[in-house]
Design a protein around this motif. Structure first.
Motif, PDB file in Angstrom:
ATOM      1  N   LEU A  38     -56.050  35.979  19.301  1.00  0.00           N
ATOM      2  CA  LEU A  38     -55.522  34.672  19.666  1.00  0.00           C
ATOM      3  C   LEU A  38     -55.536  33.756  18.451  1.00  0.00           C
ATOM      4  CD1 LEU A  38     -54.560  32.733  21.949  1.00  0.00           C
ATOM      5  CD2 LEU A  38     -56.968  32.096  22.230  1.00  0.00           C
ATOM      6  N   VAL A  39     -54.352  33.225  18.073  1.00  0.00           N
ATOM      7  CA  VAL A  39     -54.279  32.321  16.919  1.00  0.00           C
ATOM      8  C   VAL A  39     -53.833  30.915  17.310  1.00  0.00           C
ATOM      9  CG1 VAL A  39     -53.959  34.131  15.188  1.00  0.00           C
ATOM     10  CG2 VAL A  39     -51.944  33.115  16.308  1.00  0.00           C
ATOM     11  N   LEU A  40     -53.321  30.763  18.534  1.00  0.00           N
ATOM     12  CA  LEU A  40     -52.912  29.434  18.991  1.00  0.00           C
ATOM     13  C   LEU A  40     -52.921  29.395  20.506  1.00  0.00           C
ATOM     14  CD1 LEU A  40     -51.719  26.594  18.262  1.00  0.00           C
ATOM     15  CD2 LEU A  40     -49.462  27.626  18.590  1.00  0.00           C
ATOM     16  N   LEU A  41     -53.517  28.360  21.052  1.00  0.00           N
ATOM     17  CA  LEU A  41     -53.481  28.082  22.488  1.00  0.00           C
ATOM     18  C   LEU A  41     -53.133  26.610  22.600  1.00  0.00           C
ATOM     19  CD1 LEU A  41     -53.935  29.142  25.339  1.00  0.00           C
ATOM     20  CD2 LEU A  41     -56.347  28.536  25.111  1.00  0.00           C
ATOM     21  N   THR A  42     -51.977  26.307  23.186  1.00  0.00           N
ATOM     22  CA  THR A  42     -51.498  24.923  23.158  1.00  0.00           C
ATOM     23  C   THR A  42     -50.587  24.617  24.339  1.00  0.00           C
ATOM     24  OG1 THR A  42     -50.411  23.257  21.770  1.00  0.00           O
ATOM     25  CG2 THR A  42     -49.462  25.471  21.737  1.00  0.00           C
ATOM     26  N   PRO A  72     -37.987  21.588  17.705  1.00  0.00           N
ATOM     27  CA  PRO A  72     -38.493  22.529  18.706  1.00  0.00           C
ATOM     28  C   PRO A  72     -38.006  23.941  18.375  1.00  0.00           C
ATOM     29  CG  PRO A  72     -37.582  20.588  19.757  1.00  0.00           C
ATOM     30  CD  PRO A  72     -37.232  20.489  18.306  1.00  0.00           C
ATOM     31  N   PRO A  73     -38.779  24.970  18.716  1.00  0.00           N
ATOM     32  CA  PRO A  73     -38.393  26.341  18.387  1.00  0.00           C
ATOM     33  C   PRO A  73     -37.000  26.733  18.874  1.00  0.00           C
ATOM     34  CG  PRO A  73     -40.638  26.295  19.164  1.00  0.00           C
ATOM     35  CD  PRO A  73     -40.085  24.910  19.364  1.00  0.00           C
ATOM     36  N   ALA A  74     -36.523  26.112  19.936  1.00  0.00           N
ATOM     37  CA  ALA A  74     -35.192  26.437  20.455  1.00  0.00           C
ATOM     38  C   ALA A  74     -34.120  26.296  19.385  1.00  0.00           C
ATOM     39  CB  ALA A  74     -34.860  25.537  21.638  1.00  0.00           C
ATOM     40  N   PHE A  75     -34.286  25.374  18.457  1.00  0.00           N
ATOM     41  CA  PHE A  75     -33.293  25.168  17.407  1.00  0.00           C
ATOM     42  C   PHE A  75     -33.237  26.352  16.441  1.00  0.00           C
ATOM     43  CE2 PHE A  75     -33.690  21.008  19.119  1.00  0.00           C
ATOM     44  CZ  PHE A  75     -32.473  20.385  18.879  1.00  0.00           C
ATOM     45  N   THR A  76     -34.306  27.100  16.329  1.00  0.00           N
ATOM     46  CA  THR A  76     -34.313  28.286  15.476  1.00  0.00           C
ATOM     47  C   THR A  76     -33.392  29.363  16.049  1.00  0.00           C
ATOM     48  OG1 THR A  76     -36.602  27.836  14.868  1.00  0.00           O
ATOM     49  CG2 THR A  76     -35.796  30.063  14.452  1.00  0.00           C
ATOM     50  N   TYR A  77     -33.326  29.451  17.373  1.00  0.00           N
ATOM     51  CA  TYR A  77     -32.558  30.523  18.022  1.00  0.00           C
ATOM     52  C   TYR A  77     -31.176  30.070  18.478  1.00  0.00           C
ATOM     53  CZ  TYR A  77     -37.436  31.792  18.334  1.00  0.00           C
ATOM     54  OH  TYR A  77     -38.742  32.019  18.040  1.00  0.00           O
ATOM     55  N   MET A  78     -30.913  28.779  18.426  1.00  0.00           N
ATOM     56  CA  MET A  78     -29.679  28.241  19.002  1.00  0.00           C
ATOM     57  C   MET A  78     -28.399  28.948  18.568  1.00  0.00           C
ATOM     58  SD  MET A  78     -28.852  24.352  19.896  1.00  0.00           S
ATOM     59  CE  MET A  78     -30.505  24.222  20.473  1.00  0.00           C
ATOM     60  N   PRO A  79     -28.221  29.294  17.292  1.00  0.00           N
ATOM     61  CA  PRO A  79     -26.965  29.951  16.919  1.00  0.00           C
ATOM     62  C   PRO A  79     -26.785  31.319  17.576  1.00  0.00           C
ATOM     63  CG  PRO A  79     -28.138  29.202  14.978  1.00  0.00           C
ATOM     64  CD  PRO A  79     -29.056  29.026  16.141  1.00  0.00           C
ATOM     65  N   SER A 126     -48.198  25.819  29.169  1.00  0.00           N
ATOM     66  CA  SER A 126     -49.218  26.387  28.292  1.00  0.00           C
ATOM     67  C   SER A 126     -48.682  27.611  27.562  1.00  0.00           C
ATOM     68  CB  SER A 126     -50.452  26.789  29.096  1.00  0.00           C
ATOM     69  OG  SER A 126     -51.012  25.659  29.717  1.00  0.00           O
ATOM     70  N   LEU A 127     -48.987  27.665  26.256  1.00  0.00           N
ATOM     71  CA  LEU A 127     -48.529  28.779  25.423  1.00  0.00           C
ATOM     72  C   LEU A 127     -49.685  29.355  24.634  1.00  0.00           C
ATOM     73  CD1 LEU A 127     -45.900  26.405  24.762  1.00  0.00           C
ATOM     74  CD2 LEU A 127     -45.032  28.716  24.624  1.00  0.00           C
ATOM     75  N   ALA A 128     -49.658  30.670  24.469  1.00  0.00           N
ATOM     76  CA  ALA A 128     -50.651  31.358  23.646  1.00  0.00           C
ATOM     77  C   ALA A 128     -49.902  32.262  22.673  1.00  0.00           C
ATOM     78  CB  ALA A 128     -51.592  32.189  24.514  1.00  0.00           C
ATOM     79  N   VAL A 129     -50.356  32.274  21.420  1.00  0.00           N
ATOM     80  CA  VAL A 129     -49.775  33.142  20.400  1.00  0.00           C
ATOM     81  C   VAL A 129     -50.869  34.072  19.912  1.00  0.00           C
ATOM     82  CG1 VAL A 129     -48.636  33.248  18.147  1.00  0.00           C
ATOM     83  CG2 VAL A 129     -48.132  31.346  19.711  1.00  0.00           C
ATOM     84  N   PHE A 130     -50.551  35.363  19.891  1.00  0.00           N
ATOM     85  CA  PHE A 130     -51.484  36.380  19.427  1.00  0.00           C
ATOM     86  C   PHE A 130     -50.911  37.051  18.187  1.00  0.00           C
ATOM     87  CE2 PHE A 130     -52.194  35.810  23.900  1.00  0.00           C
ATOM     88  CZ  PHE A 130     -53.569  35.879  24.050  1.00  0.00           C
ATOM     89  N   ASP A 131     -51.741  37.224  17.185  1.00  0.00           N
ATOM     90  CA  ASP A 131     -51.385  37.905  15.942  1.00  0.00           C
ATOM     91  C   ASP A 131     -52.184  39.205  15.915  1.00  0.00           C
ATOM     92  OD1 ASP A 131     -51.313  38.864  13.315  1.00  0.00           O
ATOM     93  OD2 ASP A 131     -51.593  36.907  12.399  1.00  0.00           O
ATOM     94  N   GLU A 132     -51.483  40.346  16.048  1.00  0.00           N
ATOM     95  CA  GLU A 132     -52.153  41.653  16.076  1.00  0.00           C
ATOM     96  C   GLU A 132     -53.291  41.678  17.103  1.00  0.00           C
ATOM     97  OE1 GLU A 132     -51.107  44.289  14.402  1.00  0.00           O
ATOM     98  OE2 GLU A 132     -49.752  43.386  12.937  1.00  0.00           O
ATOM     99  N   GLY A 133     -53.079  41.046  18.260  1.00  0.00           N
ATOM    100  CA  GLY A 133     -54.070  41.049  19.330  1.00  0.00           C
ATOM    101  C   GLY A 133     -55.092  39.933  19.277  1.00  0.00           C
ATOM    102  N   LYS A 143     -47.348  21.908  17.767  1.00  0.00           N
ATOM    103  CA  LYS A 143     -48.243  23.053  17.532  1.00  0.00           C
ATOM    104  C   LYS A 143     -47.486  24.385  17.450  1.00  0.00           C
ATOM    105  CE  LYS A 143     -52.156  20.765  17.659  1.00  0.00           C
ATOM    106  NZ  LYS A 143     -53.185  20.775  16.675  1.00  0.00           N
ATOM    107  N   LEU A 144     -46.646  24.680  18.457  1.00  0.00           N
ATOM    108  CA  LEU A 144     -45.951  25.965  18.466  1.00  0.00           C
ATOM    109  C   LEU A 144     -44.920  26.059  17.339  1.00  0.00           C
ATOM    110  CD1 LEU A 144     -45.487  28.732  19.775  1.00  0.00           C
ATOM    111  CD2 LEU A 144     -43.741  27.636  21.215  1.00  0.00           C
ATOM    112  N   ALA A 145     -44.124  25.031  17.139  1.00  0.00           N
ATOM    113  CA  ALA A 145     -43.083  25.072  16.101  1.00  0.00           C
ATOM    114  C   ALA A 145     -43.658  25.341  14.708  1.00  0.00           C
ATOM    115  CB  ALA A 145     -42.255  23.790  16.117  1.00  0.00           C
ATOM    116  N   PRO A 146     -44.723  24.631  14.291  1.00  0.00           N
ATOM    117  CA  PRO A 146     -45.293  24.953  12.968  1.00  0.00           C
ATOM    118  C   PRO A 146     -45.864  26.375  12.891  1.00  0.00           C
ATOM    119  CG  PRO A 146     -46.066  22.806  13.711  1.00  0.00           C
ATOM    120  CD  PRO A 146     -45.346  23.425  14.860  1.00  0.00           C
TER     121      PRO A 146
END
Length: 140
Positions: free
Chosen positions: A91-95, A129-136, A82-89, A101-104
């Motif tokens: 909640l904008v995504l719970l997935t 997947p988001p991991a590819f954004t950080y892989m390098p 489970s992941l939650a994303v907060f924008d300035e406090g 969901k998280l990658a977009p």
């Protein structure tokens, strides 16, 4: 792509009642440890499936990363799948969907995305997947 800086990470074990909190300075930070769990925890919180060196019960861990993207502050919290994303406090995504969901959402936040071709017959292009954004930037 916008300027992304990681501000801090919290790793809490809800069964052992222990926690580790680390702050990062603005600019370059060098993170080293014997088992690399700090960097792997950061990577895992951002949506990567990480293999920890010794048995680590991820189901008992809660990990939270606070990051600045340009002038906005975001927090990503992960427990198990489970992941939650907060924008300035707020909640904008719970997935529990990293790729769909998280990658977009991260692509929207960063104004940058990585795409891959599906292995299916139709060869549809999808968010990686988001991991590819950080892989390098990550070496295990």
């Amino acid at each position: 792509m916008k300027r992304v800086e990681f501000n801090d990470i919290l790793i809490a074990d809800i069964e052992r009642h222990t926690a580790r909190y680390v702050t990062f300075d603005s600019g370059l930070n060098v993170v080293t440890s014997n088992d690399n769990h700090m960097v792997k925890s950061l990577y895992h919180t951002l949506g990567a499936d990480v293999e920890f060196d010794r048995p680590w019960d991820l189901s008992s861990k809660v990990m939270a990363v606070r990051m600045s993207v340009d002038d906005k502050v975001y927090r990503i919290v992960r427990q198990g799948g489970s992941l939650a994303v907060f924008d300035e406090g707020q909640l904008v995504l719970l997935t529990n969907s990293i790729t769909k969901k998280l990658a977009p959402k991260l692509a929207e936040i960063y104004d940058f995305s990585v795409y891959l071709t599906e292995k299916s017959d139709d060869k549809k292009v999808v968010f990686a997947p988001p991991a590819f954004t950080y892989m390098p930037y990550y070496i295990d």
